[in-house]
Design a protein around this motif. Structure first.
Motif, PDB file in Angstrom:
ATOM      1  N   VAL A   6       0.846  -1.193   0.000  1.00 20.44           N
ATOM      2  CA  VAL A   6       0.000   0.000   0.000  1.00 20.44           C
ATOM      3  C   VAL A   6       0.877   1.236   0.000  1.00 20.44           C
ATOM      4  CG1 VAL A   6      -1.953  -1.079   1.188  1.00 20.44           C
ATOM      5  CG2 VAL A   6      -0.166   0.024   2.520  1.00 20.44           C
ATOM      6  N   ARG A   7       0.299   2.364  -0.419  1.00 18.07           N
ATOM      7  CA  ARG A   7       0.993   3.646  -0.371  1.00 18.07           C
ATOM      8  C   ARG A   7       0.662   4.308   0.958  1.00 18.07           C
ATOM      9  NH1 ARG A   7      -0.774   7.323  -4.169  1.00 18.07           N
ATOM     10  NH2 ARG A   7      -2.731   6.222  -4.388  1.00 18.07           N
ATOM     11  N   PRO A   8       1.666   4.500   1.825  1.00 16.68           N
ATOM     12  CA  PRO A   8       1.400   5.082   3.148  1.00 16.68           C
ATOM     13  C   PRO A   8       1.008   6.549   3.053  1.00 16.68           C
ATOM     14  CG  PRO A   8       3.754   4.881   2.799  1.00 16.68           C
ATOM     15  CD  PRO A   8       3.078   4.229   1.619  1.00 16.68           C
ATOM     16  N   ARG A   9       0.269   6.999   4.047  1.00 16.76           N
ATOM     17  CA  ARG A   9      -0.129   8.404   4.084  1.00 16.76           C
ATOM     18  C   ARG A   9       1.005   9.277   4.635  1.00 16.76           C
ATOM     19  NH1 ARG A   9      -5.122   8.963   2.386  1.00 16.76           N
ATOM     20  NH2 ARG A   9      -6.621   7.302   2.722  1.00 16.76           N
ATOM     21  N   GLN A  10       1.880   8.707   5.450  1.00 16.58           N
ATOM     22  CA  GLN A  10       3.019   9.428   6.033  1.00 16.58           C
ATOM     23  C   GLN A  10       4.296   9.055   5.283  1.00 16.58           C
ATOM     24  OE1 GLN A  10       2.800  11.585   8.672  1.00 16.58           O
ATOM     25  NE2 GLN A  10       0.588  11.304   8.720  1.00 16.58           N
ATOM     26  N   GLY A  16       4.114   8.160  -2.993  1.00 19.71           N
ATOM     27  CA  GLY A  16       4.200   7.153  -1.949  1.00 19.71           C
ATOM     28  C   GLY A  16       4.562   5.776  -2.445  1.00 19.71           C
ATOM     29  N   VAL A  17       4.886   5.643  -3.731  1.00 16.91           N
ATOM     30  CA  VAL A  17       5.209   4.330  -4.295  1.00 16.91           C
ATOM     31  C   VAL A  17       6.496   3.790  -3.686  1.00 16.91           C
ATOM     32  CG1 VAL A  17       5.800   3.086  -6.409  1.00 16.91           C
ATOM     33  CG2 VAL A  17       3.942   4.755  -6.430  1.00 16.91           C
ATOM     34  N   ILE A  48       7.190   4.547 -16.486  1.00 17.17           N
ATOM     35  CA  ILE A  48       5.902   3.888 -16.762  1.00 17.17           C
ATOM     36  C   ILE A  48       5.554   2.922 -15.632  1.00 17.17           C
ATOM     37  CG2 ILE A  48       4.699   2.312 -18.328  1.00 17.17           C
ATOM     38  CD1 ILE A  48       6.338   3.650 -20.604  1.00 17.17           C
ATOM     39  N   ILE A  49       6.530   2.166 -15.154  1.00 12.47           N
ATOM     40  CA  ILE A  49       6.296   1.236 -14.047  1.00 12.47           C
ATOM     41  C   ILE A  49       5.880   2.002 -12.796  1.00 12.47           C
ATOM     42  CG2 ILE A  49       7.428  -0.391 -12.482  1.00 12.47           C
ATOM     43  CD1 ILE A  49       9.065  -1.317 -14.945  1.00 12.47           C
ATOM     44  N   TYR A  50       6.539   3.129 -12.528  1.00 12.19           N
ATOM     45  CA  TYR A  50       6.180   3.963 -11.382  1.00 12.19           C
ATOM     46  C   TYR A  50       4.732   4.437 -11.499  1.00 12.19           C
ATOM     47  CZ  TYR A  50       6.556   7.465  -7.701  1.00 12.19           C
ATOM     48  OH  TYR A  50       6.353   8.189  -6.560  1.00 12.19           O
ATOM     49  N   LEU A  51       4.341   4.917 -12.675  1.00  7.17           N
ATOM     50  CA  LEU A  51       2.972   5.395 -12.877  1.00  7.17           C
ATOM     51  C   LEU A  51       1.947   4.273 -12.720  1.00  7.17           C
ATOM     52  CD1 LEU A  51       3.551   7.820 -15.881  1.00  7.17           C
ATOM     53  CD2 LEU A  51       3.133   8.424 -13.488  1.00  7.17           C
ATOM     54  N   MET A  57      -1.509   0.618  -6.701  1.00  8.94           N
ATOM     55  CA  MET A  57      -1.321   0.481  -5.249  1.00  8.94           C
ATOM     56  C   MET A  57      -2.375   1.318  -4.515  1.00  8.94           C
ATOM     57  SD  MET A  57       2.836   0.674  -4.849  1.00  8.94           S
ATOM     58  CE  MET A  57       2.821   0.812  -3.085  1.00  8.94           C
ATOM     59  N   PRO A  58      -3.139   0.681  -3.625  1.00  5.49           N
ATOM     60  CA  PRO A  58      -4.146   1.455  -2.898  1.00  5.49           C
ATOM     61  C   PRO A  58      -3.500   2.304  -1.799  1.00  5.49           C
ATOM     62  CG  PRO A  58      -4.131  -0.806  -2.142  1.00  5.49           C
ATOM     63  CD  PRO A  58      -3.180  -0.730  -3.301  1.00  5.49           C
ATOM     64  N   ASN A  59      -4.206   3.362  -1.396  1.00 10.39           N
ATOM     65  CA  ASN A  59      -3.768   4.168  -0.260  1.00 10.39           C
ATOM     66  C   ASN A  59      -3.932   3.377   1.013  1.00 10.39           C
ATOM     67  OD1 ASN A  59      -2.938   6.675  -1.316  1.00 10.39           O
ATOM     68  ND2 ASN A  59      -5.056   7.267  -1.623  1.00 10.39           N
ATOM     69  N   GLU A  60      -3.093   3.666   1.990  1.00  9.25           N
ATOM     70  CA  GLU A  60      -3.211   3.053   3.298  1.00  9.25           C
ATOM     71  C   GLU A  60      -4.475   3.581   3.965  1.00  9.25           C
ATOM     72  OE1 GLU A  60       0.135   2.252   6.542  1.00  9.25           O
ATOM     73  OE2 GLU A  60      -0.294   4.366   6.229  1.00  9.25           O
TER      74      GLU A  60
END
Length: 61
Positions: A6-10, A16-17, A48-51, A57-60
């Motif tokens: 997941v992509r963390p909020r902090q 956040g990747v 492209i992979i980053y995007l 990836m969902p948000n935390e």
């Protein structure tokens, strides 16, 4: 390694990747960011992979 990807909020820099990948694999987020920046010197599809990871990836929660 049972942590979800997941992509963390902090600790985000852009999306956040890199922070999410670092959390998942138990390494430093700065190391992942540095490796990503160094990989940009090589030809390939890193951006492209980053995007794609940013989208998938969902948000935390």
């Amino acid at each position: 390694m049972s942590r979800k990807l997941v992509r963390p909020r902090q600790g985000r820099m852009v999306a956040g990747v890199c922070a999410g990948l670092a959390q998942r694999f138990g390494i430093s987020a700065n190391l992942v960011r540095l490796l990503f920046l160094l990989s940009l010197l090589l030809p390939g599809t890193q951006v492209i992979i980053y995007l794609v990871l940013w989208i998938l990836m969902p948000n935390e929660s």
